[in-house]
Design a protein around this motif. Structure first.
Motif, PDB file in Angstrom:
ATOM      1  N   SER A  60       0.982  -1.190   0.155  1.00  0.00           N
ATOM      2  CA  SER A  60       0.062  -0.111  -0.005  1.00  0.00           C
ATOM      3  C   SER A  60       0.803   1.368   0.089  1.00  0.00           C
ATOM      4  N   ALA A  61       2.274   1.124  -0.029  1.00  0.00           N
ATOM      5  CA  ALA A  61       3.083   2.316   0.055  1.00  0.00           C
ATOM      6  C   ALA A  61       4.551   1.749  -0.319  1.00  0.00           C
ATOM      7  N   LEU A  91       4.328   5.519  -8.993  1.00  0.00           N
ATOM      8  CA  LEU A  91       4.160   6.793  -9.618  1.00  0.00           C
ATOM      9  C   LEU A  91       2.778   6.590 -10.545  1.00  0.00           C
ATOM     10  N   ASP A  92       2.932   5.552 -11.499  1.00  0.00           N
ATOM     11  CA  ASP A  92       1.819   5.179 -12.444  1.00  0.00           C
ATOM     12  C   ASP A  92       0.627   4.797 -11.713  1.00  0.00           C
ATOM     13  N   ALA A  93       0.896   4.185 -10.604  1.00  0.00           N
ATOM     14  CA  ALA A  93      -0.439   3.646  -9.888  1.00  0.00           C
ATOM     15  C   ALA A  93      -0.950   4.481  -8.591  1.00  0.00           C
ATOM     16  N   ASP A  94      -0.344   5.740  -8.822  1.00  0.00           N
ATOM     17  CA  ASP A  94      -0.414   6.736  -7.514  1.00  0.00           C
ATOM     18  C   ASP A  94      -0.317   6.196  -6.159  1.00  0.00           C
ATOM     19  N   LEU A  95       0.548   5.383  -5.945  1.00  0.00           N
ATOM     20  CA  LEU A  95       0.714   4.517  -4.848  1.00  0.00           C
ATOM     21  C   LEU A  95       1.479   5.595  -3.986  1.00  0.00           C
ATOM     22  N   PRO A  96       1.191   5.623  -2.467  1.00  0.00           N
ATOM     23  CA  PRO A  96       1.927   6.389  -2.018  1.00  0.00           C
ATOM     24  C   PRO A  96       3.536   6.280  -1.710  1.00  0.00           C
ATOM     25  N   VAL A  97       4.285   7.275  -1.870  1.00  0.00           N
ATOM     26  CA  VAL A  97       5.757   6.944  -1.689  1.00  0.00           C
ATOM     27  C   VAL A  97       6.171   7.964  -0.985  1.00  0.00           C
ATOM     28  N   LEU A  98       7.285   7.703  -0.309  1.00  0.00           N
ATOM     29  CA  LEU A  98       8.197   8.707   0.632  1.00  0.00           C
ATOM     30  C   LEU A  98       9.614   8.204   0.054  1.00  0.00           C
ATOM     31  N   GLY A  99      10.246   9.184  -0.108  1.00  0.00           N
ATOM     32  CA  GLY A  99      11.588   9.108  -0.357  1.00  0.00           C
ATOM     33  C   GLY A  99      12.444  10.186   0.375  1.00  0.00           C
ATOM     34  N   GLU A 177      14.226  20.741  -0.933  1.00  0.00           N
ATOM     35  CA  GLU A 177      14.406  20.035   0.256  1.00  0.00           C
ATOM     36  C   GLU A 177      13.331  19.320   0.437  1.00  0.00           C
ATOM     37  N   ALA A 178      12.256  19.557  -0.331  1.00  0.00           N
ATOM     38  CA  ALA A 178      10.827  18.747  -0.221  1.00  0.00           C
ATOM     39  C   ALA A 178      10.116  19.039  -1.377  1.00  0.00           C
ATOM     40  N   TYR A 179       9.249  18.111  -1.954  1.00  0.00           N
ATOM     41  CA  TYR A 179       8.541  18.296  -3.297  1.00  0.00           C
ATOM     42  C   TYR A 179       7.520  17.139  -3.103  1.00  0.00           C
ATOM     43  N   ARG A 180       6.660  17.418  -4.126  1.00  0.00           N
ATOM     44  CA  ARG A 180       5.434  16.245  -4.054  1.00  0.00           C
ATOM     45  C   ARG A 180       5.206  16.108  -5.557  1.00  0.00           C
ATOM     46  N   VAL A 181       5.121  15.007  -6.113  1.00  0.00           N
ATOM     47  CA  VAL A 181       4.891  14.387  -7.214  1.00  0.00           C
ATOM     48  C   VAL A 181       3.455  13.978  -7.225  1.00  0.00           C
ATOM     49  N   GLY A 182       2.263  14.457  -8.236  1.00  0.00           N
ATOM     50  CA  GLY A 182       1.248  14.110  -8.219  1.00  0.00           C
ATOM     51  C   GLY A 182       0.466  14.245  -6.864  1.00  0.00           C
ATOM     52  N   ASP A 183      -0.388  13.447  -6.270  1.00  0.00           N
ATOM     53  CA  ASP A 183      -1.198  13.667  -4.873  1.00  0.00           C
ATOM     54  C   ASP A 183      -0.612  12.644  -3.919  1.00  0.00           C
ATOM     55  N   SER A 184       0.053  11.954  -4.220  1.00  0.00           N
ATOM     56  CA  SER A 184       0.852  10.902  -3.002  1.00  0.00           C
ATOM     57  C   SER A 184       2.098  10.412  -2.985  1.00  0.00           C
ATOM     58  N   ALA A 185       2.913  11.024  -3.837  1.00  0.00           N
ATOM     59  CA  ALA A 185       4.491  10.772  -3.594  1.00  0.00           C
ATOM     60  C   ALA A 185       5.518  11.922  -3.391  1.00  0.00           C
ATOM     61  N   TRP A 186       6.042  11.845  -2.161  1.00  0.00           N
ATOM     62  CA  TRP A 186       7.012  12.845  -1.642  1.00  0.00           C
ATOM     63  C   TRP A 186       8.454  12.606  -1.406  1.00  0.00           C
ATOM     64  N   GLY A 187       9.161  13.882  -1.860  1.00  0.00           N
ATOM     65  CA  GLY A 187      10.698  13.498  -1.581  1.00  0.00           C
ATOM     66  C   GLY A 187      11.106  14.372  -0.685  1.00  0.00           C
ATOM     67  N   LEU A 188      11.971  13.976   0.371  1.00  0.00           N
ATOM     68  CA  LEU A 188      12.456  14.980   1.447  1.00  0.00           C
ATOM     69  C   LEU A 188      13.989  14.731   1.546  1.00  0.00           C
ATOM     70  N   GLN A 189      14.722  15.770   1.039  1.00  0.00           N
ATOM     71  CA  GLN A 189      16.142  15.809   0.923  1.00  0.00           C
ATOM     72  C   GLN A 189      16.735  15.614   2.425  1.00  0.00           C
ATOM     73  N   ALA A 241       0.986  11.384   9.246  1.00  0.00           N
ATOM     74  CA  ALA A 241       0.230  11.834   8.058  1.00  0.00           C
ATOM     75  C   ALA A 241       0.333  10.981   6.922  1.00  0.00           C
ATOM     76  N   PHE A 242       1.777  10.609   6.752  1.00  0.00           N
ATOM     77  CA  PHE A 242       1.870   9.452   5.951  1.00  0.00           C
ATOM     78  C   PHE A 242       1.136   8.045   5.758  1.00  0.00           C
ATOM     79  N   ALA A 243       1.041   7.677   7.043  1.00  0.00           N
ATOM     80  CA  ALA A 243       0.382   6.680   7.342  1.00  0.00           C
ATOM     81  C   ALA A 243      -1.020   6.447   7.046  1.00  0.00           C
ATOM     82  N   GLU A 244      -1.751   7.950   7.312  1.00  0.00           N
ATOM     83  CA  GLU A 244      -3.192   8.214   6.815  1.00  0.00           C
ATOM     84  C   GLU A 244      -3.251   8.033   5.344  1.00  0.00           C
ATOM     85  N   GLN A 245      -2.471   8.637   4.487  1.00  0.00           N
ATOM     86  CA  GLN A 245      -2.615   8.304   3.194  1.00  0.00           C
ATOM     87  C   GLN A 245      -2.320   7.038   2.707  1.00  0.00           C
ATOM     88  N   VAL A 246      -1.697   6.362   3.598  1.00  0.00           N
ATOM     89  CA  VAL A 246      -1.596   4.879   3.170  1.00  0.00           C
ATOM     90  C   VAL A 246      -2.799   3.773   3.406  1.00  0.00           C
TER      91      VAL A 246
END
Length: 253
Positions: A60-61, A91-99, A177-189, A241-246
């Motif tokens: 689920s993530a 990303l294609d499946a809109d699966l929650p991601v945290l990098g 330092e931080a960005y979001r791709v789509g609605d559910s993928a986040w990158g934190l440097q 917050a990420f767990a809630e998305q999952v």
């Protein structure tokens, strides 16, 4: 003696571990408290444990952690090609991601953003400026309550451009330092997952690197002692917050 069996219906989060000294850390408790089941893939010690792409729908993530390797080293790290493809599928499946740190850089690469070296190495404690979009972001909103700038812990020499269509959530002097791709993928440097004990261990093991870059390791040790509790609280809030998305994603299945 009967042993409790794991809840096979619990949402599973695939956590990609690249180096044993950078694990899920302070993010594990809020994930567990939310009822998520953490599944680890250790790319170095269990290279054959990579989940096949066709089985990713069991998760689920995905969480991608830090690494000594960089995205330009893909040719010498077969696991990196597979992980990048996993992130592309997510990303294609809109699966929650945290990098996180390297995970953020690999997520950016999976989203099509070019690599670039960081303008300056970021080691130890720095301050990141949150953008206006952060306060309305599902993941970053808890950090925005602390003000326009937050203290964050780093250890990286690489960076990347902003993926096309991504939302910038935090920056430091031009470093993403931080960005979001789509609605559910986040990158934190920055290393949101790293707690006090690991911070001190990293600083102790890299005193010569800090000194080479003109930084005082003792000063950063002091900052770790000053910031650890607030940083832990921020991590737990973002983790929840990420767990809630999952959970939301899992409920839609």
């Amino acid at each position: 003696m009967n042993r409790a069996r794991p809840d096979t219906m619990a949402p599973e989060v695939l956590v990609v571990l690249h180096d044993v000294d950078d694990n899920l850390g302070e993010l594990a408790p809020p994930f567990a408290e939310a009822g998520l089941r953490i599944v680890m893939w250790d790319v170095a010690r269990d290279p054959d444990g990579a989940p096949p792409l066709e089985t990713l729908d069991r998760f689920s993530a995905i969480v991608s952690l830090g690494a000594y390797a960089g995205v330009t080293d893909e040719s010498s790290h077969p696991w990196m090609t597979h992980e990048r493809r996993m992130l592309e599928s997510a990303l294609d499946a809109d699966l929650p991601v945290l990098g996180l740190c390297f995970g953020s850089q690999l997520l950016a690469a999976a989203a099509g953003a070019p690599f670039r070296p960081s303008p300056v190495p970021e080691l130890g404690w720095t301050r990141a400026r949150l953008t206006a979009a952060a306060s309305a972001d599902a993941l970053m909103a808890p950090l925005a309550t602390a003000g326009d700038e937050i203290d964050v812990f780093h250890y990286h020499f690489d960076s990347h451009d902003l993926p096309e269509g991504a939302v910038l959530l935090a920056e430091t002097d031009g470093i993403i330092e931080a960005y979001r791709v789509g609605d559910s993928a986040w990158g934190l440097q920055f290393h949101l997952e790293v707690g006090l004990a690991t911070q001190l261990a990293w600083i102790a093991g890299a005193r010569h690197v800090f000194a080479r870059e003109g930084l005082d390791p003792a000063a950063h040790e002091q900052l770790s002692h000053e910031h650890w509790k607030a940083y832990r609280d921020h991590t737990h809030a973002v983790g929840a917050a990420f767990a809630e998305q999952v959970l939301q994603r899992h409920a839609q299945r």
